[in-house]
Design a protein around this motif. Structure first.
Motif, PDB file in Angstrom:
ATOM      1  N   ASP A 169       0.828  -1.211   0.000  1.00 12.06           N
ATOM      2  CA  ASP A 169       0.000   0.000   0.000  1.00 12.06           C
ATOM      3  C   ASP A 169       0.861   1.260   0.000  1.00 12.06           C
ATOM      4  N   ASP A 170       1.940   1.246   0.784  1.00 10.49           N
ATOM      5  CA  ASP A 170       2.831   2.412   0.826  1.00 10.49           C
ATOM      6  C   ASP A 170       3.523   2.631  -0.517  1.00 10.49           C
ATOM      7  N   LYS A 190       1.093   4.269  -2.741  1.00  9.68           N
ATOM      8  CA  LYS A 190       1.010   5.691  -2.395  1.00  9.68           C
ATOM      9  C   LYS A 190       2.220   6.449  -2.940  1.00  9.68           C
ATOM     10  N   GLU A 196       1.884   7.086  -6.666  1.00  5.03           N
ATOM     11  CA  GLU A 196       0.943   8.181  -6.925  1.00  5.03           C
ATOM     12  C   GLU A 196       1.574   9.526  -6.577  1.00  5.03           C
ATOM     13  N   LYS A 197       2.298   9.561  -5.463  1.00  5.81           N
ATOM     14  CA  LYS A 197       2.952  10.799  -5.044  1.00  5.81           C
ATOM     15  C   LYS A 197       4.056  11.188  -6.025  1.00  5.81           C
TER      16      LYS A 197
END
Length: 231
Positions: free
Chosen positions: A209-210, A213, A216-217
């Motif tokens: 999940d990280d 993220k 996306e970041k």
């Protein structure tokens, strides 16, 4: 009033003449007619034009003219740098860093790199960060290294982005942030495949999940950098 008008006309004509000489010199240099460029730029440089002074420094530094001299390159760079020419400031950093035309001095190299970095020169910002990291020419400081790696990263220097990622990964000189470490490592690796290993190293500490993220970041930051550097 008539006198002031005449003065303004003279100044305008002088400016236009100077610009014409700069342009003609540039055209000559692009045609590899470096002796001609030198003859066009020399009078302007002697009259204090920073761009012409910088250009003469280049001709001497790259040995593009028969009378090329590293000492003369430094002389012209110094004159241009004193007028705030950022390229001349950076090139002086290189000269002092490597002892070309001057006695080698890490402190002097740092001083000129720092001036150029403060004036927004990306490679100078990266060099300043390296010198803070290594304690070369300046007292060691991971905090300052992180600050300048970030500045150079924003200016799209891939190696700065990779180094910033490592500092964020380790929490050295900056608060540990695994996701932002992954973000900068991703941007670095997309610009230069040499840094894929750093991205893989950073990714090992992230959950699925990280990492998502982080991807996306990274896209968000990349878009912001494009916008920032297109200004």
């Amino acid at each position: 009033m008539r006198f002031m008008f005449k003065v303004m006309i003279v100044l305008l004509l002088s400016f236009q003449t100077a610009q014409a000489s700069l342009s003609k010199g540039l055209a000559a240099a692009q045609a590899a007619e470096f002796a001609t460029a030198y003859e066009l730029w020399l009078p302007m440089a002697e009259q204090g034009d920073a761009v012409a002074q910088f250009n003469l420094g280049i001709l001497h530094s790259k040995q593009l003219i028969s009378q090329a001299s590293p000492e003369e390159a430094v002389k012209w760079y110094l004159l241009a740098a004193a007028k705030g020419h950022v390229g001349a400031q950076f090139n002086l950093g290189i000269k002092y860093d490597n002892g070309i035309g001057v006695e080698q001095s890490g402190a002097e190299a740092f001083s000129w790199y720092f001036k150029a970095a403060n004036n927004g020169h990306p490679q100078a910002q990266f060099n300043v960060a390296n010198m803070y990291r290594d304690g070369r020419g300046v007292e060691h400081s991971n905090e300052q290294a992180a600050t300048w790696y970030k500045a150079a990263s924003i200016n799209n220097i891939p190696q700065a982005q990779a180094n910033l990622a490592l500092l964020l990964h380790l929490g050295a000189g900056i608060e540990k942030d695994m996701i932002m470490a992954y973000v900068w490592a991703t941007l670095a690796s997309e610009a230069d495949t040499r840094f894929i290993a750093i991205k893989e190293l950073v990714a090992k500490g992230l959950s699925f999940d990280d990492e998502k993220k982080g991807d996306e970041k990274a896209q968000e930051v990349a878009a912001r950098l494009i916008e920032f550097n297109d200004r």
